[in-house]
Design an enzyme around this catalytic site. Structure first.
Site, PDB file in Angstrom:
ATOM      1  N   VAL A 178       0.857  -1.186   0.000  1.00  0.00           N
ATOM      2  CA  VAL A 178       0.000   0.000   0.000  1.00  0.00           C
ATOM      3  C   VAL A 178       0.894   1.238   0.000  1.00  0.00           C
ATOM      4  O   VAL A 178       1.822   1.349   0.800  1.00  0.00           O
ATOM      5  CB  VAL A 178      -0.940   0.018   1.235  1.00  0.00           C
ATOM      6  CG1 VAL A 178      -1.748   1.317   1.280  1.00  0.00           C
ATOM      7  CG2 VAL A 178      -1.866  -1.183   1.217  1.00  0.00           C
ATOM      8  N   GLY A 212       4.368   4.038   3.030  1.00  0.00           N
ATOM      9  CA  GLY A 212       3.953   2.785   2.387  1.00  0.00           C
ATOM     10  C   GLY A 212       4.109   1.636   3.354  1.00  0.00           C
ATOM     11  O   GLY A 212       4.699   1.784   4.430  1.00  0.00           O
ATOM     12  N   LYS A 213       3.555   0.519   3.027  1.00  0.00           N
ATOM     13  CA  LYS A 213       3.764  -0.691   3.837  1.00  0.00           C
ATOM     14  C   LYS A 213       3.415  -1.890   2.988  1.00  0.00           C
ATOM     15  O   LYS A 213       2.559  -1.799   2.097  1.00  0.00           O
ATOM     16  CB  LYS A 213       2.859  -0.679   5.066  1.00  0.00           C
ATOM     17  CG  LYS A 213       3.355  -1.574   6.180  1.00  0.00           C
ATOM     18  CD  LYS A 213       4.471  -0.882   6.929  1.00  0.00           C
ATOM     19  CE  LYS A 213       4.899  -1.599   8.170  1.00  0.00           C
ATOM     20  NZ  LYS A 213       5.607  -0.669   9.067  1.00  0.00           N
ATOM     21  N   GLY A 214       4.069  -3.015   3.276  1.00  0.00           N
ATOM     22  CA  GLY A 214       3.759  -4.241   2.564  1.00  0.00           C
ATOM     23  C   GLY A 214       3.595  -5.369   3.547  1.00  0.00           C
ATOM     24  O   GLY A 214       4.032  -5.286   4.701  1.00  0.00           O
TER      25      GLY A 214
END
Ligand code: GLU
Length: 416
Positions: A60, A105-107
């Protein structure tokens, strides 16, 4: 949905309190409460038994107003899109509070890394990287380690990206091994930031870390190094827990021995010279400093009343629910929010990205000195805002962050 509801709604609640004080205009409010981009990918890999298994992964990019998206990738069975979106939003505010030129962001990948071999983890990492490759890059989105991911996983990520673009692109991830463009001090940076913020908070409350008592929930990269560095400052670490158990010694745990034990046994549990302790018992200890450094939703409306600590330093992202946070603040507990308390990691990630792009590397002393300056500046700015508006530290951190992102959003104007 997690037991304590949507993590993203918790983020929205926190946002709202600050946005109201800022009198944020409704248009910017809408932009800042919607993720810019959410990517969902299916990652098939061949397991060691020959069977094919498909894992779901997310990335995201919540907001990229201040720069490339930045944030870790976590490997955990409990990963959800809701969680990753909240974590990406928190990265947006964290980067703004820390004044590093990144968006958030992050995953995450839904998987249980404890049941996977090294070869399977490599295959999964490479496939996930390939699936999101168009969205990432040093100017676009720069991942890093998070829960259950480390320098080796970043090395595979960087190699896969580099093979696709046809040249070695060190700046596509941070938290890499030092030998291949990682920064000295990055591994310790989140824990070091936690120690710096705990030290500054203690001084604000009128005591020193030296001689104070500390309990740490979570003994991963953040909790273990945070505890080690607070111990080095003269604090007494009386309890620590991890996913397998916990240990307590009111006289103080022998930190070097505990770190060696945890490295060997992959848990603190069973450490000689200590009594077992649960998370709830750890939260209820009569200590000066409580550091939740595990996962979200750990300090809740149900267990917050038992907390006796003078201050809570959020090493994890989102460890305290909004209800619990309000109750703690009302009782006078000084809670330092995640987006400030654990910003040391992304700050040194920024230093790593800068060094990679320059191809010129700094000494560990230089990295740590720069980190010290940035963390103290961020703490002072948030504390000043808290005093100015007479609000808690979380609301103040959001005010600082939202104001910075909103200002640039307004300056850049609307496209189309
Ligand atoms: N995963 C860490 C965090 O939650 C570090 C992110 C980064 O360095 O990009 O802040």
């Amino acid at each position: 949905m997690p037991k304590h509801g949507s993590v993203f709604s918790a983020m929205l609640q926190e946002f709202e309190g600050a946005a109201r004080i800022l009198d944020l205009d409704p248009g910017i409010w809408q932009i800042l409460t919607h993720p810019k981009r959410q990517i969902v990918v299916s990652c098939p890999i061949q397991r060691d038994n020959g069977q094919i298994e498909v894992f779901t992964g997310y990335r995201v990019q919540y907001n990229i107003t201040l720069g490339p998206a930045k944030g870790g990738i976590r490997y955990h069975p409990g990963v959800t899109l809701d969680e990753v979106t909240a974590l990406a939003a928190w990265m947006t505010w964290k980067c703004a509070v820390a004044q590093v030129p990144f968006g958030g962001g992050k995953g995450g990948i839904i998987c249980d890394p404890t049941t996977m071999s090294k070869r399977e983890l490599e295959a999964l990492t490479r496939r996930y990287t390939a699936e999101i490759i168009d969205a990432i890059g040093p100017e676009k989105d720069v991942p890093a380690p998070d829960v259950n991911t480390d320098a080796q996983i970043m090395a595979w990520f960087m190699d896969t990206y580099s093979m696709h673009v046809g040249h070695t692109a060190t700046a596509v991830v941070t938290g890499k091994p030092v030998e291949m463009g990682g920064s000295l001090g990055r591994r310790e940076a989140t824990g070091r930031g936690v120690m710096i913020i705990a030290r500054e908070s203690a001084r604000h409350l009128g005591f020193e870390l030296k001689g104070s008592t500390v309990a740490v929930q979570g003994f991963g990269n953040v909790g273990s190094i945070g505890a080690e560095l607070m111990h080095a400052e003269g604090a007494k670490i009386v309890a620590a827990t991890d996913w397998k158990g916990g240990v307590h010694n009111p006289k103080g745990l022998d930190m070097p021995a505990l770190l060696a034990w945890a490295a060997e046994h992959k848990t603190v549990a069973g450490f000689p010279g200590s009594e077992p302790i649960t998370n709830d018992q750890l939260f209820a200890l009569d200590v000066d400093v409580l550091v939740p450094a595990a996962l979200e939703n750990q300090i809740t409306a149900e267990n917050q009343a038992s907390i006796k600590a003078k201050m809570v330093i959020e090493g994890a992202n989102g460890p305290t629910t909004p209800d619990a946070h309000h109750a703690l603040h009302k009782r006078g507990v000084f809670v330092v929010p995640d987006i400030l308390a654990n910003a040391g990691g992304v700050t040194t990630s920024y230093f790593e990205w800068v060094q990679d792009r320059h191809g010129y590397f700094w000494s560990e002393k230089e990295v740590n000195e720069r980190l010290e300056v940035k963390m103290v500046e961020a703490f002072d700015a948030v504390l000043k805002t808290a005093k100015k508006h007479n609000v808690d530290m979380r609301t103040a951190a959001y005010i600082v962050a939202i104001n910075r992102v909103a200002t640039v959003t307004r300056m850049r104007g609307m496209y189309a």
